[in-house]
Design a protein around this motif. Structure first.
Motif, short mmCIF file in Angstrom:
data_model
loop_
_atom_site.label_atom_id
_atom_site.label_comp_id
_atom_site.label_asym_id
_atom_site.label_seq_id
_atom_site.Cartn_x
_atom_site.Cartn_y
_atom_site.Cartn_z
N VAL A 187 -17.96 -50.17 -49.34
CA VAL A 187 -17.74 -51.25 -48.48
C VAL A 187 -16.36 -51.81 -48.56
O VAL A 187 -15.66 -51.64 -49.62
CB VAL A 187 -18.75 -52.43 -49.14
N GLU A 188 -15.93 -52.23 -47.36
CA GLU A 188 -14.57 -53.07 -47.34
C GLU A 188 -14.97 -54.60 -47.51
O GLU A 188 -15.64 -54.87 -46.53
CB GLU A 188 -13.68 -52.55 -45.81
N ASN A 189 -14.67 -55.18 -48.44
CA ASN A 189 -14.53 -56.68 -48.51
C ASN A 189 -13.98 -57.30 -47.40
O ASN A 189 -12.97 -56.68 -47.05
CB ASN A 189 -14.15 -57.00 -50.06
N PRO A 190 -14.24 -58.49 -47.00
CA PRO A 190 -13.57 -59.36 -46.14
C PRO A 190 -12.29 -59.44 -46.27
O PRO A 190 -11.73 -59.75 -47.43
CB PRO A 190 -14.34 -60.63 -46.15
N ILE A 191 -11.60 -59.23 -45.31
CA ILE A 191 -9.91 -59.15 -45.20
C ILE A 191 -9.62 -60.04 -44.16
O ILE A 191 -10.34 -60.59 -43.30
CB ILE A 191 -9.55 -57.92 -44.93
N ASP A 210 -8.76 -56.76 -39.30
CA ASP A 210 -9.82 -56.21 -38.79
C ASP A 210 -10.86 -55.77 -39.93
O ASP A 210 -10.53 -54.90 -40.34
CB ASP A 210 -8.97 -55.03 -38.06
N ASP A 211 -11.96 -56.47 -39.97
CA ASP A 211 -13.03 -56.05 -40.80
C ASP A 211 -13.81 -54.83 -40.49
O ASP A 211 -14.21 -54.86 -39.15
CB ASP A 211 -13.85 -57.40 -41.07
N THR A 212 -14.25 -53.96 -41.39
CA THR A 212 -15.15 -52.95 -41.00
C THR A 212 -16.65 -53.00 -41.73
O THR A 212 -17.40 -52.29 -41.36
CB THR A 212 -14.53 -51.76 -41.26
N ALA A 213 -16.43 -53.91 -43.00
CA ALA A 213 -17.58 -54.05 -43.73
C ALA A 213 -18.16 -52.51 -44.25
O ALA A 213 -17.60 -52.03 -45.00
CB ALA A 213 -18.77 -54.83 -42.90
N LEU A 214 -19.53 -52.22 -43.67
CA LEU A 214 -19.99 -51.00 -44.48
C LEU A 214 -19.42 -49.77 -44.19
O LEU A 214 -19.19 -49.62 -42.75
CB LEU A 214 -21.64 -51.03 -44.21
N ASN A 215 -18.80 -48.88 -44.84
CA ASN A 215 -18.26 -47.68 -44.38
C ASN A 215 -19.12 -46.62 -44.65
O ASN A 215 -18.84 -45.36 -44.32
CB ASN A 215 -16.78 -47.57 -45.13
N ASP A 257 -24.64 -53.83 -51.87
CA ASP A 257 -23.37 -54.60 -52.17
C ASP A 257 -22.55 -55.06 -50.88
O ASP A 257 -21.35 -55.07 -51.01
CB ASP A 257 -22.60 -54.01 -53.00
N GLY A 258 -23.12 -55.10 -49.63
CA GLY A 258 -22.49 -55.07 -48.49
C GLY A 258 -22.04 -56.41 -48.33
O GLY A 258 -22.25 -57.52 -49.04
N THR A 259 -21.61 -56.74 -46.86
CA THR A 259 -21.29 -58.08 -46.75
C THR A 259 -22.36 -59.08 -45.83
O THR A 259 -23.43 -58.28 -45.57
CB THR A 259 -19.88 -58.15 -45.62
N ASP A 260 -21.99 -60.14 -45.66
CA ASP A 260 -22.99 -61.06 -45.06
C ASP A 260 -22.99 -61.19 -43.60
O ASP A 260 -23.98 -61.86 -42.99
CB ASP A 260 -23.02 -62.46 -45.81
N TRP A 261 -22.40 -60.61 -42.96
CA TRP A 261 -22.33 -60.53 -41.25
C TRP A 261 -23.57 -59.89 -40.92
O TRP A 261 -24.08 -59.09 -41.19
CB TRP A 261 -21.11 -60.18 -40.61
N GLY A 262 -23.99 -60.62 -39.56
CA GLY A 262 -25.10 -59.84 -38.77
C GLY A 262 -26.43 -60.22 -39.28
O GLY A 262 -26.71 -61.38 -40.14
N ASP A 263 -27.69 -59.81 -38.73
CA ASP A 263 -28.85 -59.97 -39.19
C ASP A 263 -29.66 -58.75 -39.39
O ASP A 263 -29.32 -57.56 -39.19
CB ASP A 263 -29.53 -60.54 -37.76
N TRP A 264 -30.70 -58.98 -40.27
CA TRP A 264 -31.78 -57.96 -40.66
C TRP A 264 -32.40 -57.41 -39.71
O TRP A 264 -33.16 -58.50 -39.04
CB TRP A 264 -32.39 -58.30 -42.15
N GLY A 265 -32.64 -56.12 -39.46
CA GLY A 265 -33.67 -55.74 -38.33
C GLY A 265 -34.95 -55.55 -39.05
O GLY A 265 -35.06 -55.90 -40.14
N ALA A 275 -22.50 -52.09 -38.81
CA ALA A 275 -23.48 -52.35 -40.06
C ALA A 275 -22.69 -52.95 -41.15
O ALA A 275 -21.64 -52.84 -41.39
CB ALA A 275 -24.14 -50.96 -40.33
N ASN A 276 -23.59 -53.77 -41.74
CA ASN A 276 -22.90 -54.62 -42.91
C ASN A 276 -23.70 -54.40 -44.22
O ASN A 276 -22.80 -54.27 -45.39
CB ASN A 276 -22.99 -56.06 -42.69
N ASN A 277 -24.97 -54.01 -44.36
CA ASN A 277 -25.63 -53.80 -45.44
C ASN A 277 -27.12 -53.05 -45.28
O ASN A 277 -27.35 -52.97 -44.21
CB ASN A 277 -25.71 -55.50 -46.28
N ILE A 278 -27.71 -52.87 -46.39
CA ILE A 278 -29.01 -52.21 -46.31
C ILE A 278 -29.75 -52.54 -47.50
O ILE A 278 -29.39 -52.98 -48.60
CB ILE A 278 -28.58 -50.63 -46.36
N HIS A 279 -31.14 -52.62 -47.02
CA HIS A 279 -32.13 -52.73 -48.30
C HIS A 279 -32.98 -51.66 -48.33
O HIS A 279 -33.17 -50.74 -47.31
CB HIS A 279 -33.27 -53.77 -47.73
N PHE A 280 -33.43 -50.96 -49.49
CA PHE A 280 -34.30 -49.92 -49.65
C PHE A 280 -35.38 -50.38 -50.27
O PHE A 280 -35.33 -51.17 -51.18
CB PHE A 280 -33.49 -48.78 -50.48
#
Length: 207
Positions: free
Chosen positions: A70-74, A77-82, A160-168, A144-149
Motif C-alpha cells: 500500500v502507498e499511504n496518502p501523499i 498522485d495517490d495509488t493506494a493499493l498496489n 491495511d489499505g486506504t479509505d477512499w472508495g466504496d465496498w462492493g 482499488a484501495n482495500n480488501i476484506h477476506f
C-alpha cells in the motif's frame, strides 16, 4: 594463478544464477498449472491496466493469510493499493503451519510498501470483498484501495489499505477447501499521467 581462481569463481557465480533463474521459472510453471475448481470475482473492480499471470499455492496448501502493498496518502498522485500476497500453508500440520508457509502473488504496482501478514484465526480464506474508488474524472484516480477476506472459520479480515472508495459486494464463497491462487489487474506507471496501480483481482479455489 590468481587470474585462474578469479575466472573459476566468476563461472561458479554465473552457473548459480542460471540455476536460480531456472528454478524460479519451474516454480511459476508448476504453480500456475495447479488445477482449480472455481474462480472468484467481484463486480466493482477498476478497468485500467491489464491482467497479470496467475500464481497458485503449491499442491496441498491453501491461503490462510494475506498481506497488502500500500502507498499511504501523499501530497500528489495517490495509488493506494498496489499489491496482494497470499500466504499458503497446510493447516493439518498444526500450529507449526504458520511458520512454514509460501507466498504467491500476481502483478504488483511500483509504489508503497508491504504491510504485516493477517492470518485467519482458523481455517483458510474463502471469499473476498474489494474497496474501489470510482473514476474521478479530472481528479486523482486510485482504483482499488482495500480488501476484506472471509475465513472458513467465520472470521472477517480487513486489509491495511486506504479509505477512499466504496465496498462492493462479496465474491462467491469457495466450494472447495479454500483460496489457492490469485491474478491481479495492474496499470503500469503512466509517466506524468495519473497512476492507479492495482485495479482488480481474481481468486481461485481448490479442493
Amino acid at each position: 594463478m590468481n587470474h585462474f581462481i578469479s575466472m573459476m569463481f566468476s563461472l561458479l557465480v554465473i552457473t548459480g544464477l542460471q540455476v536460480s533463474v531456472k528454478a524460479e521459472e519451474k516454480r511459476h510453471k508448476r504453480s500456475s498449472s495447479r488445477h482449480y475448481i472455481s474462480e472468484l470475482t467481484v463486480s466493482n473492480g477498476g478497468g485500467w491496466g491489464s491482467w497479470g499471470y496467475r500464481d497458485m499455492c503449491a499442491e496441498g496448501t491453501y491461503a490462510a493469510g494475506f498481506s497488502l502493498k500500500v502507498e499511504n496518502p501523499i501530497d500528489g498522485d495517490d495509488t493506494a493499493l498496489n499489491g496482494i500476497r497470499l500466504h499458503c500453508t497446510d493447516l493439518s500440520k498444526g500450529s507449526k503451519a504458520y511458520h512454514r508457509y509460501t507466498s504467491v502473488q500476481s502483478d504488483v504496482g511500483s509504489w508503497g510498501r508491504w504491510k504485516d501478514i493477517r492470518w485467519c484465526p482458523s481455517g483458510y480464506l474463502t471469499a473476498f470483498q474489494l474497496k474501489v474508488e470510482r473514476s474521478q474524472g479530472n481528479g486523482d484516480d486510485t482504483a482499488a484501495n482495500n480488501i476484506h477476506f472471509q475465513c472458513s472459520g467465520g472470521s472477517i479480515l480487513t486489509g491495511d489499505g486506504t479509505d477512499w472508495g466504496d465496498w462492493g459486494s462479496w465474491s462467491q464463497t469457495c466450494q472447495g477447501k479454500g483460496i489457492c491462487g490469485i491474478m491481479t489487474r495492474v496499470e503500469e506507471p503512466q509517466g506524468r499521467g495519473d497512476d492507479t496501480a492495482l485495479n482488480d483481482v481474481r481468486m481461485y479455489c481448490c479442493t
